[in-house]
Design a protein around this motif. Structure first.
Motif, PDB file in Angstrom:
ATOM      1  N   GLU A   4       0.836  -1.187   0.000  1.00  0.00           N
ATOM      2  CA  GLU A   4       0.000   0.000   0.000  1.00  0.00           C
ATOM      3  C   GLU A   4       0.880   1.250   0.000  1.00  0.00           C
ATOM      4  OE1 GLU A   4      -4.221   0.766   1.892  1.00  0.00           O
ATOM      5  OE2 GLU A   4      -2.674   0.586   3.435  1.00  0.00           O
ATOM      6  N   THR A   5       0.529   2.219  -0.840  1.00  0.00           N
ATOM      7  CA  THR A   5       1.275   3.474  -0.960  1.00  0.00           C
ATOM      8  C   THR A   5       0.338   4.649  -0.660  1.00  0.00           C
ATOM      9  OG1 THR A   5       0.742   3.851  -3.287  1.00  0.00           O
ATOM     10  CG2 THR A   5       2.685   2.469  -2.812  1.00  0.00           C
ATOM     11  N   ILE A   6       0.890   5.834  -0.690  1.00  0.00           N
ATOM     12  CA  ILE A   6       0.078   7.041  -0.514  1.00  0.00           C
ATOM     13  C   ILE A   6      -1.072   7.040  -1.516  1.00  0.00           C
ATOM     14  CG2 ILE A   6       0.059   9.561  -0.680  1.00  0.00           C
ATOM     15  CD1 ILE A   6       3.022   9.541   0.143  1.00  0.00           C
ATOM     16  N   LEU A   7      -0.777   6.741  -2.771  1.00  0.00           N
ATOM     17  CA  LEU A   7      -1.807   6.773  -3.816  1.00  0.00           C
ATOM     18  C   LEU A   7      -2.900   5.741  -3.588  1.00  0.00           C
ATOM     19  CD1 LEU A   7       0.280   7.228  -7.091  1.00  0.00           C
ATOM     20  CD2 LEU A   7      -1.124   8.932  -5.933  1.00  0.00           C
ATOM     21  N   THR A   8      -2.521   4.509  -3.320  1.00  0.00           N
ATOM     22  CA  THR A   8      -3.534   3.463  -3.155  1.00  0.00           C
ATOM     23  C   THR A   8      -4.379   3.719  -1.913  1.00  0.00           C
ATOM     24  OG1 THR A   8      -1.943   1.994  -2.047  1.00  0.00           O
ATOM     25  CG2 THR A   8      -2.238   1.710  -4.436  1.00  0.00           C
ATOM     26  N   ILE A  25      -7.234  12.259  -7.951  1.00  0.00           N
ATOM     27  CA  ILE A  25      -5.839  12.252  -7.518  1.00  0.00           C
ATOM     28  C   ILE A  25      -4.970  12.419  -8.761  1.00  0.00           C
ATOM     29  CG2 ILE A  25      -4.012  10.905  -6.425  1.00  0.00           C
ATOM     30  CD1 ILE A  25      -6.285   9.322  -4.998  1.00  0.00           C
ATOM     31  N   ASP A  26      -4.061  13.379  -8.707  1.00  0.00           N
ATOM     32  CA  ASP A  26      -3.151  13.629  -9.824  1.00  0.00           C
ATOM     33  C   ASP A  26      -1.718  13.521  -9.306  1.00  0.00           C
ATOM     34  OD1 ASP A  26      -2.043  14.362 -12.237  1.00  0.00           O
ATOM     35  OD2 ASP A  26      -2.545  16.487 -12.055  1.00  0.00           O
ATOM     36  N   ASN A  31       7.691  15.992 -10.503  1.00  0.00           N
ATOM     37  CA  ASN A  31       7.749  17.034  -9.475  1.00  0.00           C
ATOM     38  C   ASN A  31       7.583  16.470  -8.060  1.00  0.00           C
ATOM     39  OD1 ASN A  31       8.058  19.761  -8.732  1.00  0.00           O
ATOM     40  ND2 ASN A  31       5.850  20.083  -8.695  1.00  0.00           N
ATOM     41  N   HIS A  32       7.412  15.173  -7.952  1.00  0.00           N
ATOM     42  CA  HIS A  32       7.252  14.511  -6.646  1.00  0.00           C
ATOM     43  C   HIS A  32       6.100  15.123  -5.842  1.00  0.00           C
ATOM     44  CE1 HIS A  32      10.976  12.216  -7.120  1.00  0.00           C
ATOM     45  NE2 HIS A  32      11.402  13.284  -7.761  1.00  0.00           N
ATOM     46  N   THR A  33       4.950  15.273  -6.518  1.00  0.00           N
ATOM     47  CA  THR A  33       3.766  15.829  -5.871  1.00  0.00           C
ATOM     48  C   THR A  33       2.552  14.936  -6.125  1.00  0.00           C
ATOM     49  OG1 THR A  33       3.224  17.197  -7.803  1.00  0.00           O
ATOM     50  CG2 THR A  33       4.539  18.228  -6.060  1.00  0.00           C
ATOM     51  N   ILE A  34       1.604  15.058  -5.227  1.00  0.00           N
ATOM     52  CA  ILE A  34       0.306  14.409  -5.390  1.00  0.00           C
ATOM     53  C   ILE A  34      -0.736  15.477  -5.105  1.00  0.00           C
ATOM     54  CG2 ILE A  34      -1.278  12.646  -4.513  1.00  0.00           C
ATOM     55  CD1 ILE A  34       1.260  11.041  -3.672  1.00  0.00           C
ATOM     56  N   GLU A  35      -1.589  15.724  -6.100  1.00  0.00           N
ATOM     57  CA  GLU A  35      -2.652  16.710  -5.944  1.00  0.00           C
ATOM     58  C   GLU A  35      -3.978  15.999  -5.698  1.00  0.00           C
ATOM     59  OE1 GLU A  35      -1.383  20.357  -8.933  1.00  0.00           O
ATOM     60  OE2 GLU A  35      -3.035  19.066  -9.481  1.00  0.00           O
ATOM     61  N   LEU A  36      -4.751  16.572  -4.799  1.00  0.00           N
ATOM     62  CA  LEU A  36      -6.151  16.187  -4.659  1.00  0.00           C
ATOM     63  C   LEU A  36      -6.943  17.298  -5.340  1.00  0.00           C
ATOM     64  CD1 LEU A  36      -6.263  15.049  -0.930  1.00  0.00           C
ATOM     65  CD2 LEU A  36      -6.048  13.643  -2.969  1.00  0.00           C
ATOM     66  N   VAL A  37      -7.550  16.969  -6.459  1.00  0.00           N
ATOM     67  CA  VAL A  37      -8.325  17.935  -7.228  1.00  0.00           C
ATOM     68  C   VAL A  37      -9.774  17.781  -6.793  1.00  0.00           C
ATOM     69  CG1 VAL A  37      -8.964  18.721  -9.534  1.00  0.00           C
ATOM     70  CG2 VAL A  37      -6.709  17.675  -9.153  1.00  0.00           C
ATOM     71  N   ILE A  38     -10.345  18.848  -6.261  1.00  0.00           N
ATOM     72  CA  ILE A  38     -11.703  18.797  -5.738  1.00  0.00           C
ATOM     73  C   ILE A  38     -12.606  19.727  -6.534  1.00  0.00           C
ATOM     74  CG2 ILE A  38     -11.145  18.030  -3.413  1.00  0.00           C
ATOM     75  CD1 ILE A  38     -10.894  20.856  -2.520  1.00  0.00           C
ATOM     76  N   ILE A  63     -22.706  25.518 -12.348  1.00  0.00           N
ATOM     77  CA  ILE A  63     -21.438  26.157 -12.012  1.00  0.00           C
ATOM     78  C   ILE A  63     -20.514  25.082 -11.441  1.00  0.00           C
ATOM     79  CG2 ILE A  63     -20.303  27.841 -10.509  1.00  0.00           C
ATOM     80  CD1 ILE A  63     -22.021  29.102 -12.719  1.00  0.00           C
ATOM     81  N   GLU A  64     -19.284  25.042 -11.954  1.00  0.00           N
ATOM     82  CA  GLU A  64     -18.271  24.115 -11.446  1.00  0.00           C
ATOM     83  C   GLU A  64     -17.171  24.929 -10.786  1.00  0.00           C
ATOM     84  OE1 GLU A  64     -14.802  21.156 -13.129  1.00  0.00           O
ATOM     85  OE2 GLU A  64     -16.570  21.468 -14.354  1.00  0.00           O
ATOM     86  N   PHE A  65     -16.861  24.572  -9.540  1.00  0.00           N
ATOM     87  CA  PHE A  65     -15.779  25.219  -8.806  1.00  0.00           C
ATOM     88  C   PHE A  65     -14.710  24.171  -8.542  1.00  0.00           C
ATOM     89  CE2 PHE A  65     -13.580  26.196  -4.867  1.00  0.00           C
ATOM     90  CZ  PHE A  65     -13.175  27.491  -5.095  1.00  0.00           C
ATOM     91  N   GLU A  66     -13.458  24.517  -8.847  1.00  0.00           N
ATOM     92  CA  GLU A  66     -12.353  23.570  -8.655  1.00  0.00           C
ATOM     93  C   GLU A  66     -11.268  24.200  -7.794  1.00  0.00           C
ATOM     94  OE1 GLU A  66     -10.832  21.146 -12.020  1.00  0.00           O
ATOM     95  OE2 GLU A  66      -8.916  22.090 -11.543  1.00  0.00           O
ATOM     96  N   ASP A  67     -10.717  23.373  -6.917  1.00  0.00           N
ATOM     97  CA  ASP A  67      -9.569  23.780  -6.110  1.00  0.00           C
ATOM     98  C   ASP A  67      -8.699  22.555  -5.907  1.00  0.00           C
ATOM     99  OD1 ASP A  67      -7.893  25.486  -4.647  1.00  0.00           O
ATOM    100  OD2 ASP A  67      -9.586  26.400  -3.588  1.00  0.00           O
ATOM    101  N   ARG A  68      -7.519  22.748  -5.323  1.00  0.00           N
ATOM    102  CA  ARG A  68      -6.587  21.628  -5.176  1.00  0.00           C
ATOM    103  C   ARG A  68      -5.839  21.714  -3.862  1.00  0.00           C
ATOM    104  NH1 ARG A  68      -3.083  22.698 -10.196  1.00  0.00           N
ATOM    105  NH2 ARG A  68      -3.589  24.806  -9.606  1.00  0.00           N
ATOM    106  N   ILE A  69      -5.510  20.533  -3.341  1.00  0.00           N
ATOM    107  CA  ILE A  69      -4.635  20.400  -2.184  1.00  0.00           C
ATOM    108  C   ILE A  69      -3.410  19.643  -2.666  1.00  0.00           C
ATOM    109  CG2 ILE A  69      -4.349  19.302   0.071  1.00  0.00           C
ATOM    110  CD1 ILE A  69      -7.316  19.839   0.563  1.00  0.00           C
ATOM    111  N   LEU A  70      -2.242  20.111  -2.283  1.00  0.00           N
ATOM    112  CA  LEU A  70      -0.997  19.526  -2.769  1.00  0.00           C
ATOM    113  C   LEU A  70      -0.230  18.842  -1.641  1.00  0.00           C
ATOM    114  CD1 LEU A  70       0.885  19.444  -5.355  1.00  0.00           C
ATOM    115  CD2 LEU A  70       2.114  21.332  -4.269  1.00  0.00           C
TER     116      LEU A  70
END
Length: 157
Positions: A4-8, A25-26, A31-38, A63-70
């Motif tokens: 199990e990893t961060i992604l799984t 999940i992106d 860049n060694h990043t994982i984005e949570l696109v909400i 209306i679609e609103f998008e934000d991200r957590i990195l």
């Protein structure tokens, strides 16, 4: 069975706890990043004209609103912090499981409140701005509810 990893782990927990929201999940391997696109969606029943962050006007019915957590590696990742709702560092080897558990719980709270606020924004003629709210203190409280269960490794290529 694969380790199990961060992604799984994120994928499993988001599917389990957040199936009423659009969360993707992106993983950026370079860049060694994982984005949570909400994304939040709301019906624009009033036909209000909405300006997005880039100043583009829209009168769409939905209306679609998008934000991200990195999630990022401080030693290897490059990004503009202002582009994200929140940025959360992780060690090169991975991230503590309780941090992800707290983050997912807190993210659900953010989206629950955000969905309500977005609907209010669309019906309030006086409202000028809609944005999600993130509090480091509230995240810390959510994380503290979980005991430390070790690290989830950063995924291998």
């Amino acid at each position: 069975m694969a380790k199990e990893t961060i992604l799984t782990y994120l994928d499993k927990q988001l599917t389990k706890k957040m199936n009423e929201y659009d969360v993707a999940i992106d993983w950026d391997t370079r860049n060694h990043t994982i984005e949570l696109v909400i994304r939040l969606f709301a019906e624009n029943t009033e036909g209000a004209t909405i300006d997005d962050a880039d100043g583009v006007e829209s009168e769409e019915e939905i209306i679609e609103f998008e934000d991200r957590i990195l999630l990022y590696n401080p030693k290897k990742s490059r990004f503009n912090e202002e582009d994200y709702l929140a940025v959360i560092p992780f060690e090169g080897k991975g991230i503590a499981k309780n941090v992800l558990d707290g983050l997912i719980d807190y993210l659900k709270d953010i989206l629950d409140q955000g969905q309500s606020d977005l609907l209010d924004f669309l019906t309030d003629e006086e409202a000028e701005l809609f944005e999600l709210q993130f509090s480091e203190d509230e995240l810390a409280e959510a994380i503290a509810k979980y005991e430390d269960k070790g690290y989830l490794p950063y995924p291998s290529y």
